[in-house]
Design an enzyme around this catalytic site. Structure first.
Site, PDB file in Angstrom:
ATOM      1  N   HIS A 180      10.641   1.717   3.657  1.00  0.00           N
ATOM      2  CA  HIS A 180      11.411   2.675   4.448  1.00  0.00           C
ATOM      3  C   HIS A 180      12.901   2.345   4.403  1.00  0.00           C
ATOM      4  O   HIS A 180      13.748   3.241   4.309  1.00  0.00           O
ATOM      5  CB  HIS A 180      10.930   2.662   5.903  1.00  0.00           C
ATOM      6  CG  HIS A 180       9.646   3.406   6.116  1.00  0.00           C
ATOM      7  ND1 HIS A 180       8.490   3.086   5.473  1.00  0.00           N
ATOM      8  CD2 HIS A 180       9.351   4.476   6.921  1.00  0.00           C
ATOM      9  CE1 HIS A 180       7.515   3.905   5.856  1.00  0.00           C
ATOM     10  NE2 HIS A 180       8.019   4.761   6.737  1.00  0.00           N
ATOM     11  N   HIS A 221       6.822  -3.942  10.297  1.00  0.00           N
ATOM     12  CA  HIS A 221       7.271  -4.993   9.387  1.00  0.00           C
ATOM     13  C   HIS A 221       7.759  -6.182  10.197  1.00  0.00           C
ATOM     14  O   HIS A 221       8.130  -6.053  11.370  1.00  0.00           O
ATOM     15  CB  HIS A 221       8.417  -4.496   8.499  1.00  0.00           C
ATOM     16  CG  HIS A 221       7.977  -3.665   7.337  1.00  0.00           C
ATOM     17  ND1 HIS A 221       7.557  -4.217   6.144  1.00  0.00           N
ATOM     18  CD2 HIS A 221       7.908  -2.331   7.177  1.00  0.00           C
ATOM     19  CE1 HIS A 221       7.246  -3.242   5.297  1.00  0.00           C
ATOM     20  NE2 HIS A 221       7.444  -2.088   5.904  1.00  0.00           N
ATOM     21  N   ASP A 225      11.318  -8.713   6.418  1.00  0.00           N
ATOM     22  CA  ASP A 225      11.162  -7.562   5.521  1.00  0.00           C
ATOM     23  C   ASP A 225      12.389  -6.653   5.580  1.00  0.00           C
ATOM     24  O   ASP A 225      12.833  -6.111   4.562  1.00  0.00           O
ATOM     25  CB  ASP A 225       9.921  -6.758   5.899  1.00  0.00           C
ATOM     26  CG  ASP A 225       8.677  -7.609   5.949  1.00  0.00           C
ATOM     27  OD1 ASP A 225       8.681  -8.680   5.323  1.00  0.00           O
ATOM     28  OD2 ASP A 225       7.713  -7.222   6.625  1.00  0.00           O
TER      29      ASP A 225
END
Length: 305
Positions: A180, A221, A225
């Protein structure tokens, strides 16, 4: 009033058709790059699905972001996806604005070739990273006791090649680094370079920062990350941007030299920004004296005047 509306609609339609012709020409030249980028998106989806097969649920790792940010909970986890969807849709629509608006700074086909190149490079690094070490997913559906924390082994090769859209929301194992954030940062960086509104640029960076916090707060996450995504995507875009050919600039507009020989219709086309002979466009500087029809400056000033 009706007459003005019709004229405006006619100009908009002509501009749209002109842009379609231009973009189709660019598409004919660059369709291979676009197709390669789309295929790589599919391969990235297969890789993310593949790591889900070998994911093993376990206790969530100790994480600084989890201590600092309160957990949103499953009932509010949609907030992060809503922000990401808004960024994606907004950027997608912006890349097609030359078809409607006069302020044309980009070519849609060329900007997507560039964006896909950035995405593919980042996703290639991402696949290598999350296959190197599988971390227990912190998301709710990846925790111990969840039925979808690990996918059952495929029964046929066709099942491996099929990507379930449901897996985009409920994947596990593809953690370092956040996909994302790859999309969000690539879109923000691209608009920062080719966009024209300073306010939107600043707002885009603010949204990227908020998106980072929401990803951690929704436990999709780990903090690592998101942190790795921030510096990796910026470095990849910086390096590739130096190697890729620069987009043609569409903002340079020179004033036309209107001669007496031109018809009224030709002068009207010039004033409305329609296509003309490039030889008719010359820079005009403000100087003392006159400029004849050939564009030669004649100085009328004399010594002692």
């Amino acid at each position: 009033m009706t007459l003005y509306i019709r004229r405006g609609s006619s100009k908009l339609w002509k501009r749209f058709c002109s842009e379609i012709t231009t973009e189709f020409g660019l598409l004919a030249e660059n369709w291979k790059y676009l197709l390669a980028g789309i295929i790589c998106q599919y391969i990235h989806g297969l890789a993310a699905k593949g790591v889900h097969y070998i994911h093993r649920p376990g206790p969530a790792l100790q994480d600084l972001g989890f201590f600092l940010l309160p957990e949103l909970g499953q009932e509010r986890s949609y907030i992060s996806e809503t922000v990401f969807t808004s960024v994606f849709v907004s950027f997608f629509l912006w890349t097609f604005h030359p078809f409607i608006l006069k302020s044309k700074k980009i070519y849609t086909v060329l900007i997507w070739c560039r964006v896909l190149a950035f995405l593919v490079a980042c996703q290639f690094l991402r696949v290598i990273t999350f296959y190197s070490t599988q971390l227990p997913g912190p998301n709710y559906h990846c925790r111990e006791g969840s039925k979808v924390s690990t996918l059952p082994w495929p029964k046929s090769p066709l099942e491996v090649l099929k990507i379930n859209p449901h897996g985009v929301m409920y994947g596990c194992g593809d953690l370092i680094f956040s996909s994302h954030m790859i999309f969000t940062l690539v879109f923000v960086l691209t608009y920062h370079k080719y966009g024209t509104k300073r306010f939107i640029k600043l707002f885009g960076w603010l949204i990227a920062f908020v998106q980072s916090l929401l990803i951690i707060a929704s436990r999709k996450h780990y903090t690592v990350d998101v942190v790795v995504a921030w510096y990796t995507v910026n470095l990849v875009v910086f390096c590739l941007d130096k190697k890729l050919p620069e987009l043609p600039d569409r903002t340079t507009v020179l004033l036309p030299v209107i001669s007496k020989e031109r018809t009224k219709e030709e002068n009207h086309k010039l004033l409305n920004g329609n296509g003309v002979d490039p030889a008719d466009w010359r820079p005009r500087a403000q100087v003392n004296g006159k400029i004849d029809s050939n564009g030669v400056h004649t100085d009328n000033s004399m010594n002692g005047a």
